[in-house]
Design a protein around this motif. Structure first.
Motif, PDB file in Angstrom:
ATOM      1  N   PHE A  86       0.809  -1.215   0.000  1.00 17.07           N
ATOM      2  CA  PHE A  86       0.000   0.000   0.000  1.00 17.07           C
ATOM      3  C   PHE A  86       0.846   1.272   0.000  1.00 17.07           C
ATOM      4  N   GLY A  87       2.036   1.225   0.597  1.00 16.39           N
ATOM      5  CA  GLY A  87       2.856   2.431   0.666  1.00 16.39           C
ATOM      6  C   GLY A  87       2.337   3.441   1.675  1.00 16.39           C
ATOM      7  N   GLY A  88       1.912   2.956   2.843  1.00 15.18           N
ATOM      8  CA  GLY A  88       1.493   3.868   3.910  1.00 15.18           C
ATOM      9  C   GLY A  88      -0.013   4.058   3.980  1.00 15.18           C
ATOM     10  N   ALA A  89      -0.426   4.865   4.959  1.00 10.74           N
ATOM     11  CA  ALA A  89      -1.859   5.028   5.251  1.00 10.74           C
ATOM     12  C   ALA A  89      -2.609   5.670   4.079  1.00 10.74           C
ATOM     13  N   ALA A  90      -2.033   6.709   3.470  1.00  7.83           N
ATOM     14  CA  ALA A  90      -2.726   7.375   2.357  1.00  7.83           C
ATOM     15  C   ALA A  90      -2.780   6.445   1.147  1.00  7.83           C
ATOM     16  N   GLY A  91      -1.713   5.655   0.972  1.00  8.65           N
ATOM     17  CA  GLY A  91      -1.717   4.687  -0.118  1.00  8.65           C
ATOM     18  C   GLY A  91      -2.743   3.592   0.106  1.00  8.65           C
ATOM     19  N   LYS A  92      -2.930   3.207   1.365  1.00  5.82           N
ATOM     20  CA  LYS A  92      -3.972   2.198   1.643  1.00  5.82           C
ATOM     21  C   LYS A  92      -5.362   2.786   1.369  1.00  5.82           C
ATOM     22  N   ALA A  93      -5.541   4.060   1.706  1.00  5.14           N
ATOM     23  CA  ALA A  93      -6.821   4.719   1.402  1.00  5.14           C
ATOM     24  C   ALA A  93      -7.057   4.732  -0.110  1.00  5.14           C
ATOM     25  N   TYR A  94      -5.996   4.918  -0.877  1.00  4.25           N
ATOM     26  CA  TYR A  94      -6.079   4.873  -2.343  1.00  4.25           C
ATOM     27  C   TYR A  94      -6.550   3.484  -2.785  1.00  4.25           C
ATOM     28  N   ALA A  95      -5.983   2.454  -2.175  1.00  2.05           N
ATOM     29  CA  ALA A  95      -6.392   1.083  -2.516  1.00  2.05           C
ATOM     30  C   ALA A  95      -7.870   0.865  -2.204  1.00  2.05           C
ATOM     31  N   VAL A  96      -8.324   1.390  -1.072  1.00  2.41           N
ATOM     32  CA  VAL A  96      -9.738   1.270  -0.708  1.00  2.41           C
ATOM     33  C   VAL A  96     -10.608   1.960  -1.766  1.00  2.41           C
ATOM     34  N   PHE A  97     -10.206   3.168  -2.159  1.00  4.05           N
ATOM     35  CA  PHE A  97     -10.977   3.883  -3.178  1.00  4.05           C
ATOM     36  C   PHE A  97     -10.949   3.134  -4.510  1.00  4.05           C
ATOM     37  N   MET A  98      -9.784   2.650  -4.906  1.00  8.01           N
ATOM     38  CA  MET A  98      -9.679   1.992  -6.209  1.00  8.01           C
ATOM     39  C   MET A  98     -10.500   0.709  -6.259  1.00  8.01           C
ATOM     40  N   ARG A  99     -10.553  -0.021  -5.139  1.00  2.41           N
ATOM     41  CA  ARG A  99     -11.419  -1.205  -5.082  1.00  2.41           C
ATOM     42  C   ARG A  99     -12.870  -0.797  -5.315  1.00  2.41           C
ATOM     43  N   SER A 100     -13.305   0.266  -4.659  1.00  4.91           N
ATOM     44  CA  SER A 100     -14.695   0.717  -4.805  1.00  4.91           C
ATOM     45  C   SER A 100     -14.944   1.218  -6.223  1.00  4.91           C
ATOM     46  N   TRP A 101     -14.005   1.968  -6.744  1.00  2.20           N
ATOM     47  CA  TRP A 101     -14.138   2.482  -8.112  1.00  2.20           C
ATOM     48  C   TRP A 101     -14.165   1.323  -9.103  1.00  2.20           C
ATOM     49  N   GLY A 102     -13.295   0.362  -8.922  1.00  2.00           N
ATOM     50  CA  GLY A 102     -13.243  -0.782  -9.835  1.00  2.00           C
ATOM     51  C   GLY A 102     -14.551  -1.561  -9.864  1.00  2.00           C
ATOM     52  N   LEU A 103     -15.184  -1.700  -8.703  1.00  2.00           N
ATOM     53  CA  LEU A 103     -16.446  -2.447  -8.657  1.00  2.00           C
ATOM     54  C   LEU A 103     -17.542  -1.759  -9.466  1.00  2.00           C
ATOM     55  N   THR A 104     -17.591  -0.432  -9.418  1.00  2.00           N
ATOM     56  CA  THR A 104     -18.675   0.260 -10.120  1.00  2.00           C
ATOM     57  C   THR A 104     -18.290   0.672 -11.541  1.00  2.00           C
ATOM     58  N   ALA A 105     -17.062   1.122 -11.723  1.00  4.32           N
ATOM     59  CA  ALA A 105     -16.682   1.678 -13.032  1.00  4.32           C
ATOM     60  C   ALA A 105     -16.137   0.626 -13.983  1.00  4.32           C
ATOM     61  N   LEU A 106     -15.642  -0.485 -13.450  1.00  6.26           N
ATOM     62  CA  LEU A 106     -15.090  -1.528 -14.313  1.00  6.26           C
ATOM     63  C   LEU A 106     -15.911  -2.815 -14.249  1.00  6.26           C
ATOM     64  N   ARG A 107     -16.056  -3.386 -13.053  1.00  3.62           N
ATOM     65  CA  ARG A 107     -16.638  -4.721 -12.967  1.00  3.62           C
ATOM     66  C   ARG A 107     -18.029  -4.802 -13.577  1.00  3.62           C
ATOM     67  N   LEU A 108     -18.890  -3.868 -13.202  1.00  2.00           N
ATOM     68  CA  LEU A 108     -20.272  -3.980 -13.671  1.00  2.00           C
ATOM     69  C   LEU A 108     -20.392  -3.787 -15.189  1.00  2.00           C
ATOM     70  N   PRO A 109     -19.835  -2.705 -15.773  1.00  2.00           N
ATOM     71  CA  PRO A 109     -19.940  -2.599 -17.237  1.00  2.00           C
ATOM     72  C   PRO A 109     -19.185  -3.708 -17.972  1.00  2.00           C
ATOM     73  N   MET A 110     -18.101  -4.206 -17.383  1.00  2.00           N
ATOM     74  CA  MET A 110     -17.397  -5.336 -18.009  1.00  2.00           C
ATOM     75  C   MET A 110     -18.297  -6.577 -18.045  1.00  2.00           C
ATOM     76  N   LEU A 111     -18.968  -6.836 -16.923  1.00  2.00           N
ATOM     77  CA  LEU A 111     -19.878  -7.985 -16.865  1.00  2.00           C
ATOM     78  C   LEU A 111     -20.941  -7.899 -17.950  1.00  2.00           C
ATOM     79  N   LYS A 112     -21.372  -6.669 -18.237  1.00  2.13           N
ATOM     80  CA  LYS A 112     -22.407  -6.475 -19.254  1.00  2.13           C
ATOM     81  C   LYS A 112     -21.879  -6.728 -20.663  1.00  2.13           C
ATOM     82  N   VAL A 113     -20.581  -6.914 -20.760  1.00  4.98           N
ATOM     83  CA  VAL A 113     -19.985  -7.292 -22.051  1.00  4.98           C
ATOM     84  C   VAL A 113     -19.679  -8.790 -22.082  1.00  4.98           C
ATOM     85  N   ILE A 114     -19.081  -9.293 -20.997  1.00  9.05           N
ATOM     86  CA  ILE A 114     -18.443 -10.620 -21.071  1.00  9.05           C
ATOM     87  C   ILE A 114     -19.208 -11.739 -20.369  1.00  9.05           C
TER      88      ILE A 114
END
Lengths: 232, 232
Positions: A86-114
């Motif tokens: 993670f590279g520290g507390a702020a980096g871990k917060a980034y990971a938390v955000f990216m997981r949430s972003w990935g679920l809505t911005a990538l996973r769901l529209p990807m599922l609608k393709v594949i």
């Protein structure tokens, strides 16, 4: 001690699960050797004494840990002297955000393709289970769920725009080195590529060049990930 | 030494610019006193000897710095012993990503809601400049640009979903404390609120509670931000 990672495998030994790739990246980042044990959907309840509904499941020194994020947090806490995920507390917060972003911005529209591509990669004896469980979850026939797949693919490409702008500033999403936020996104691209013959990104897309940089860091992941074509 | 921050002011002393708020947050985070000097659109070319096309512009010990990100980087480098704006290299990468994400997921759909509200807040003598420059930039009449504003507002609310999931895990987007990624998003909410009578978020939205936490950290920003209603 041998670390065992139980991960999903489909027809042709395809390894689709983005969450299993996230766990693989966590282990690889920490330079930890592991044995990857393939399982089908119907084998999951029998893993490591039972009790798990999803993979990845990691067995580590007598302890069993499910969920890719729990695995990442466990490895970060257990191996503080190895490279930080993670590279520290702020980096871990980034990971938390990216997981949430990935679920809505990538996973769901990807599922609608594949989603039908995944279905077609599921072994014949598990297709009924897969269809029934997914149609119940999504409230639609699989075929209806992917009816607008060209639009959904365009949405995925559009949603990647913040990555392109980020990668104009720095080689990895996490800066000068790859960290968990990079692995979140790379895991979704590996998922798509494992099951779908559809090309997501042009070869001159900055996200393609970044994906190749990440793959170059982890030759075993690159080798073990299946695909119908090169690139993300 | 007095730090001067030139920032945009419209009718009724409304302070709309998200980028000026980003600079304000950077100064506030570093506990640096500053004088905020309001300017209209047409006053920007005359700031600090000229040469600037946008605000914020900061004057600091004989040096003039434009662009909110350049200001953040300058303050972080100049005041390393004061609270870090980024929280390390991975945290800075998070800030880079959030800036990019904010531009595509927040700024553009927000503009498609509030552009006429901004126009209506521009002083009469600057409205022709504003209309002409924006209609050229967006290739559409202002009225056409906001024609689907209800859909655009719904898109903004939907795009905030990763924030809600992140804030279910931690009090700030950056973890236990607010850092630059929080300020990026808060700046856009202050922009909307400065010009638009339209309420963006419900009071029970987790993003609302987070916004209020950020405002509570910086009473001067809370006091200086204008709005037609309370909350984001």
């Amino acid at each position: 001690m041998t670390i065992i990672l139980h991960e999903l495998a489909l027809r042709g030994d395809a390894r689709p699960s983005p969450f299993c790739w996230h766990a693989r990246f966590s282990l690889a980042h920490k330079n930890l050797p592991y044995t990857a044990v393939p399982t089908g959907f119907t084998g999951i309840p029998g893993i490591a004494g039972g009790g798990h509904k999803t993979v990845p499941v990691m067995e580590h020194a007598g302890k069993t840990i499910g969920d890719s994020w729990a695995i990442a947090e466990f490895l970060e806490a257990t191996y503080p002297d190895r490279p930080s995920l993670f590279g520290g507390a702020a980096g871990k917060a980034y990971a938390v955000f990216m997981r949430s972003w990935g679920l809505t911005a990538l996973r769901l529209p990807m599922l609608k393709v594949i989603l039908m591509d995944i279905y077609n990669t599921v072994p014949a004896e598990e297709q009924t289970y897969f269809r029934t469980s997914r149609e119940q979850r999504f409230g639609a026939k699989l075929e209806e769920f992917v009816a607008n797949r060209d639009e959904s693919a365009a949405a995925v490409r559009a949603n990647l725009e913040p990555l392109r702008a980020t990668l104009a500033e720095q080689p990895y999403l996490s800066g000068e080195t790859a960290l968990y936020p990079d692995y979140v996104v790379a895991g979704y691209l590996l998922w798509w590529r494992a099951v779908s013959p559809r090309r997501l990104l042009e070869s001159d897309d900055p996200v393609t060049a970044w994906f190749q940089r990440v793959m170059a860091l982890y030759p075993r992941i690159a080798a073990d990930s299946t695909r119908a074509w090169d690139g993300p």
